[in-house]
Write a protein that holds these residues in place. Structure first.
Motif, mmCIF file in Angstrom:
data_model
loop_
_atom_site.group_PDB
_atom_site.id
_atom_site.type_symbol
_atom_site.label_atom_id
_atom_site.label_comp_id
_atom_site.label_asym_id
_atom_site.label_seq_id
_atom_site.Cartn_x
_atom_site.Cartn_y
_atom_site.Cartn_z
ATOM 1 N N GLN A 9 45.994 -33.914 96.371
ATOM 2 C CA GLN A 9 46.345 -33.311 97.647
ATOM 3 C C GLN A 9 46.167 -31.795 97.612
ATOM 4 O O GLN A 9 45.660 -31.201 98.563
ATOM 5 C CB GLN A 9 47.792 -33.670 97.985
ATOM 6 N N LYS A 10 46.558 -31.155 96.513
ATOM 7 C CA LYS A 10 46.442 -29.696 96.410
ATOM 8 C C LYS A 10 45.003 -29.241 96.191
ATOM 9 O O LYS A 10 44.575 -28.250 96.758
ATOM 10 C CB LYS A 10 47.323 -29.163 95.262
ATOM 11 N N ILE A 11 44.259 -29.964 95.357
ATOM 12 C CA ILE A 11 42.896 -29.541 95.023
ATOM 13 C C ILE A 11 41.909 -29.897 96.130
ATOM 14 O O ILE A 11 41.119 -29.061 96.575
ATOM 15 C CB ILE A 11 42.448 -30.158 93.679
ATOM 16 N N ALA A 12 41.937 -31.146 96.567
ATOM 17 C CA ALA A 12 40.935 -31.616 97.528
ATOM 18 C C ALA A 12 41.444 -31.631 98.965
ATOM 19 O O ALA A 12 40.661 -31.773 99.893
ATOM 20 C CB ALA A 12 40.458 -33.012 97.141
ATOM 21 N N GLY A 13 42.749 -31.538 99.119
ATOM 22 C CA GLY A 13 43.316 -31.585 100.466
ATOM 23 C C GLY A 13 43.300 -32.972 101.071
ATOM 24 O O GLY A 13 43.421 -33.142 102.276
ATOM 25 N N VAL A 14 43.151 -34.006 100.220
ATOM 26 C CA VAL A 14 43.116 -35.384 100.692
ATOM 27 C C VAL A 14 44.442 -36.045 100.368
ATOM 28 O O VAL A 14 44.888 -36.037 99.226
ATOM 29 C CB VAL A 14 41.964 -36.173 100.012
ATOM 30 N N ASP A 15 45.067 -36.621 101.383
ATOM 31 C CA ASP A 15 46.305 -37.361 101.199
ATOM 32 C C ASP A 15 45.939 -38.761 100.721
ATOM 33 O O ASP A 15 45.113 -39.430 101.318
ATOM 34 C CB ASP A 15 47.051 -37.425 102.533
ATOM 35 N N ALA A 16 46.561 -39.209 99.634
ATOM 36 C CA ALA A 16 46.203 -40.495 99.043
ATOM 37 C C ALA A 16 46.973 -41.659 99.638
ATOM 38 O O ALA A 16 47.096 -42.689 99.023
ATOM 39 C CB ALA A 16 46.424 -40.448 97.533
ATOM 40 N N SER A 17 47.481 -41.511 100.825
ATOM 41 C CA SER A 17 48.132 -42.629 101.488
ATOM 42 C C SER A 17 47.050 -43.603 101.938
ATOM 43 O O SER A 17 46.136 -43.223 102.659
ATOM 44 C CB SER A 17 48.928 -42.132 102.698
ATOM 45 N N PRO A 18 47.122 -44.872 101.507
ATOM 46 C CA PRO A 18 46.038 -45.808 101.809
ATOM 47 C C PRO A 18 45.694 -45.926 103.292
ATOM 48 O O PRO A 18 44.528 -46.035 103.639
ATOM 49 C CB PRO A 18 46.560 -47.137 101.269
ATOM 50 N N PHE A 19 46.672 -45.907 104.177
ATOM 51 C CA PHE A 19 46.361 -46.015 105.595
ATOM 52 C C PHE A 19 46.598 -44.710 106.333
ATOM 53 O O PHE A 19 46.152 -44.563 107.453
ATOM 54 C CB PHE A 19 47.170 -47.137 106.243
ATOM 55 N N GLY A 20 47.279 -43.776 105.703
ATOM 56 C CA GLY A 20 47.592 -42.519 106.366
ATOM 57 C C GLY A 20 46.375 -41.660 106.634
ATOM 58 O O GLY A 20 46.345 -40.897 107.580
ATOM 59 N N ARG A 21 45.346 -41.765 105.812
ATOM 60 C CA ARG A 21 44.153 -40.936 105.985
ATOM 61 C C ARG A 21 42.892 -41.766 106.075
ATOM 62 O O ARG A 21 41.809 -41.328 105.724
ATOM 63 C CB ARG A 21 44.040 -39.947 104.818
ATOM 64 N N GLY A 22 43.017 -42.999 106.505
ATOM 65 C CA GLY A 22 41.845 -43.827 106.727
ATOM 66 C C GLY A 22 41.176 -44.262 105.447
ATOM 67 O O GLY A 22 41.805 -44.439 104.413
ATOM 68 N N LEU A 23 39.870 -44.422 105.529
ATOM 69 C CA LEU A 23 39.083 -44.929 104.408
ATOM 70 C C LEU A 23 39.156 -44.000 103.201
ATOM 71 O O LEU A 23 39.259 -44.461 102.063
ATOM 72 C CB LEU A 23 37.629 -45.134 104.848
#
Length: 131
Positions: free
Chosen positions: A71-85
C-alpha cells in the motif's frame, strides 16, 4: 512562556500519545481480524493449509506487513474486492508469498487465487479490514 503556551504543549503531547496508542490498537485489531479471516479461508479453500496457531498468528502479521508495504510503495490496496481486479491479484500474490516466509503456511497457486476470493467474501461479511 505563559500558561496558554504550556497548555498547548501539554495538549499536543497528549494528542501525539493518543494517536500512537490508537495506531497500535489499529494494527493489533487488523492482525486479529486478519488471523480470523485467514483461518476461515484456510478451512474453506482447497490447497490452503495452516499448521497450528503460531503459524496462523505469524502469517497474519506477515500478511498485514506485506499489505502495508504494498500500500505504501505501490499505492495499491490489497483488499480482494475493495480495489477490483488489481486488489484481487495483489491479495493472491501476498497469500502466495507468505508461503515462503511462514513455516507451516502452505498454499498452492490455485489455493491463493481461491483464498483471495474467499477472503474478499469474508471481508464483505466481517466488519473491519482483513487485508
Amino acid at each position: 512562556m505563559d500558561n496558554n503556551d504550556n497548555n498547548k504543549d501539554r495538549n499536543r503531547d497528549t494528542k501525539t500519545r493518543d494517536d500512537n496508542t490508537s495506531a497500535v490498537g489499529e494494527v493489533l485489531l487488523r492482525i486479529l481480524i486478519t488471523a480470523i479471516v485467514i483461518g476461515i479461508a484456510a478451512l474453506l479453500t482447497p490447497g490452503f493449509r495452516i499448521n497450528g496457531l503460531w503459524s496462523l498468528i505469524l502469517a497474519s502479521v506477515v500478511i498485514a506487513l506485506l499489505d502495508y508495504l504494498v500500500q505504501k510503495i505501490a499505492g495499491v490496496d490489497a483488499s480482494p474486492f475493495g480495489r477490483g481486479l488489481t486488489g484481487f491479484i495483489v491479495a493472491a500474490i501476498i497469500l502466495y508469498v507468505t508461503k515462503f516466509i511462514v513455516p507451516g503456511f502452505n498454499i498452492s497457486v490455485w489455493g491463493a487465487i481461491i483464498g483471495a476470493l474467499v477472503i474478499g467474501i469474508l471481508d464483505a461479511i466481517i466488519p473491519g479490514r482483513a487485508m
